[in-house]
Design a protein around this motif. Structure first.
Motif, PDB file in Angstrom:
ATOM      1  N   THR A 158      -1.338   6.646   9.783  1.00  0.00           N
ATOM      2  CA  THR A 158      -2.776   6.906   9.739  1.00  0.00           C
ATOM      3  C   THR A 158      -3.582   5.711  10.228  1.00  0.00           C
ATOM      4  O   THR A 158      -4.598   5.871  10.918  1.00  0.00           O
ATOM      5  CB  THR A 158      -3.217   7.265   8.309  1.00  0.00           C
ATOM      6  N   TYR A 159      -3.124   4.492   9.930  1.00  0.00           N
ATOM      7  CA  TYR A 159      -3.945   3.307  10.170  1.00  0.00           C
ATOM      8  C   TYR A 159      -3.331   2.290  11.126  1.00  0.00           C
ATOM      9  O   TYR A 159      -3.891   1.205  11.299  1.00  0.00           O
ATOM     10  CB  TYR A 159      -4.236   2.608   8.830  1.00  0.00           C
ATOM     11  N   TYR A 202       0.672   6.021   5.448  1.00  0.00           N
ATOM     12  CA  TYR A 202      -0.365   5.024   5.660  1.00  0.00           C
ATOM     13  C   TYR A 202      -0.205   4.363   7.024  1.00  0.00           C
ATOM     14  O   TYR A 202      -1.179   4.172   7.758  1.00  0.00           O
ATOM     15  CB  TYR A 202      -0.341   3.965   4.556  1.00  0.00           C
ATOM     16  N   ILE A 214       0.858  -1.190   0.000  1.00  0.00           N
ATOM     17  CA  ILE A 214       0.000   0.000   0.000  1.00  0.00           C
ATOM     18  C   ILE A 214       0.889   1.233   0.000  1.00  0.00           C
ATOM     19  O   ILE A 214       1.547   1.539   1.000  1.00  0.00           O
ATOM     20  CB  ILE A 214      -0.931   0.014   1.224  1.00  0.00           C
ATOM     21  N   GLN A 215       0.921   1.923  -1.132  1.00  0.00           N
ATOM     22  CA  GLN A 215       1.778   3.101  -1.300  1.00  0.00           C
ATOM     23  C   GLN A 215       0.960   4.221  -1.936  1.00  0.00           C
ATOM     24  O   GLN A 215       1.091   4.503  -3.128  1.00  0.00           O
ATOM     25  CB  GLN A 215       2.968   2.761  -2.209  1.00  0.00           C
ATOM     26  N   PRO A 216       0.101   4.888  -1.170  1.00  0.00           N
ATOM     27  CA  PRO A 216      -0.729   5.959  -1.745  1.00  0.00           C
ATOM     28  C   PRO A 216       0.112   7.026  -2.448  1.00  0.00           C
ATOM     29  O   PRO A 216       1.122   7.492  -1.916  1.00  0.00           O
ATOM     30  CB  PRO A 216      -1.441   6.540  -0.514  1.00  0.00           C
ATOM     31  N   VAL A 230       3.992  -0.896   3.573  1.00  0.00           N
ATOM     32  CA  VAL A 230       3.132   0.294   3.574  1.00  0.00           C
ATOM     33  C   VAL A 230       3.971   1.558   3.698  1.00  0.00           C
ATOM     34  O   VAL A 230       5.054   1.561   4.293  1.00  0.00           O
ATOM     35  CB  VAL A 230       2.096   0.232   4.718  1.00  0.00           C
ATOM     36  N   SER A 231       3.462   2.642   3.138  1.00  0.00           N
ATOM     37  CA  SER A 231       4.137   3.933   3.237  1.00  0.00           C
ATOM     38  C   SER A 231       4.085   4.446   4.666  1.00  0.00           C
ATOM     39  O   SER A 231       3.269   4.008   5.489  1.00  0.00           O
ATOM     40  CB  SER A 231       3.474   4.953   2.302  1.00  0.00           C
ATOM     41  N   SER A 263      -8.400   0.089   1.576  1.00  0.00           N
ATOM     42  CA  SER A 263      -9.349  -0.137   2.665  1.00  0.00           C
ATOM     43  C   SER A 263     -10.500  -1.036   2.221  1.00  0.00           C
ATOM     44  O   SER A 263     -10.955  -1.905   2.979  1.00  0.00           O
ATOM     45  CB  SER A 263      -9.893   1.200   3.177  1.00  0.00           C
ATOM     46  N   GLU A 269      -3.902   3.775  -3.810  1.00  0.00           N
ATOM     47  CA  GLU A 269      -4.968   4.613  -3.261  1.00  0.00           C
ATOM     48  C   GLU A 269      -5.420   3.998  -1.942  1.00  0.00           C
ATOM     49  O   GLU A 269      -5.738   2.811  -1.870  1.00  0.00           O
ATOM     50  CB  GLU A 269      -6.153   4.701  -4.216  1.00  0.00           C
ATOM     51  N   ALA A 270      -5.447   4.819  -0.886  1.00  0.00           N
ATOM     52  CA  ALA A 270      -5.812   4.314   0.433  1.00  0.00           C
ATOM     53  C   ALA A 270      -7.250   3.787   0.458  1.00  0.00           C
ATOM     54  O   ALA A 270      -7.538   2.788   1.130  1.00  0.00           O
ATOM     55  CB  ALA A 270      -5.638   5.406   1.481  1.00  0.00           C
ATOM     56  N   GLN A 318      -2.259  11.681   2.774  1.00  0.00           N
ATOM     57  CA  GLN A 318      -2.493  11.662   4.220  1.00  0.00           C
ATOM     58  C   GLN A 318      -2.058  13.027   4.755  1.00  0.00           C
ATOM     59  O   GLN A 318      -1.005  13.167   5.391  1.00  0.00           O
ATOM     60  CB  GLN A 318      -1.694  10.545   4.896  1.00  0.00           C
TER      61      GLN A 318
END
Length: 269
Positions: free
Chosen positions: A93-94, A90, A29-31, A86-87, A73, A68-69, A142
């Motif tokens: 944030t999560y 991210y 996951i790399q927004p 993950v970035s 999700s 895209e986050a 984010q």
């Protein structure tokens, strides 16, 4: 008939063995980063194949990629990967809701730290507090995290808007032409633009502290398979068979988990 029966028994045995194998799926996951889920799937498949070979036939591995986050999700709402990459944004944030536990750190360009830099045109303000308009960056999907890390302020207290972009180079070109207030680049992006002509028309007016690179995490408490995964990831840099795969993953191997992640979590990020 005897050969057909043997073939059928072999198929049943293989299917039964696969059903008994332990799933160890992952998600990247790399927004804000380039490439759609479909574009990146061959890289995910290559990493999954490498890990299956190293972890053994008792484990099944499949990988998925999201930049895209919201899409990530939606995927996590119906799937249960065991681990991921993950970035920083991210993760911060999560990490609470997703129970993300750091397992290892990536090494983009061989670096063990990232730095975010705010760039404006050469004749622009020297103080970020005087910037007005819209500032773009891949990490700005984010914005709450980015505002805290870069400027030590809540996003609502910023003098300019923070806008996520999938195309930082286009944002830089627009900035050099007088469109936009600024662009925030991470370390790999900043290093990459040094040879571009528009870089001479821009300047850095703010930079973050040294930040953790994207993290390898477990979803939930790590177990024995996660410990085996860590050993495999650490050995990839020394494995000639992994050289091309590491280039595709844009990391120069993997290191131990970054202790700064715990510090940032403790600060409420």
């Amino acid at each position: 008939m005897r050969k057909l029966l043997i073939a059928m028994l072999l198929v049943i045995a293989v299917v039964g063995y696969a059903q008994g194998a332990e799933p160890f799926d992952f998600v990247v996951i790399q927004p804000g980063q380039p490439g759609s889920s479909q574009d990146a799937q061959p890289v995910m498949d290559a990493l999954a194949a490498y890990l299956r070979d190293k972890l053994g036939s008792s484990v099944t591995v499949r990988g998925h990629y999201f930049n895209e986050a919201s899409a990530a999700s939606a995927f996590l709402a119906t799937h249960q990967p065991r681990w991921g990459i993950v970035s920083l944004g991210y993760f911060l944030t999560y990490h609470g809701a997703g129970c993300l536990v750091p397992l290892a750190a990536t090494r983009p360009g061989g670096a063990d730290s990232d730095v975010w830099r705010l760039m404006v045109v050469q004749d622009g303000p020297d103080d970020w507090r005087a910037v007005n308009g819209s500032v773009e960056g891949t990490m700005l999907f984010q914005p709450q995290v980015a505002a805290r890390l870069m400027f030590r302020r809540p996003v609502g207290g910023m003098p300019f808007a923070l806008k996520g972009t999938f195309r930082p180079l286009s944002s830089l070109r627009n900035l050099s032409r007088g469109k936009g207030a600024g662009v925030i680049l991470d370390k790999p992006q900043f290093d990459a633009i040094q040879a571009l002509p528009q870089s001479s028309r821009l300047k850095v007016i703010a930079a973050s502290d040294a930040l953790p690179t994207p993290a390898v995490v477990s979803f939930g408490p790590p177990g024995k398979l996660h410990a085996r995964l860590y050993k495999v990831l650490q050995s990839m840099k020394q494995d000639p068979a992994a050289a091309d795969l590491l280039k595709l993953l844009q990391t120069d191997g993997f290191g131990p988990p970054d202790a700064r992640l715990k510090t940032l979590k403790g600060k409420g990020l």
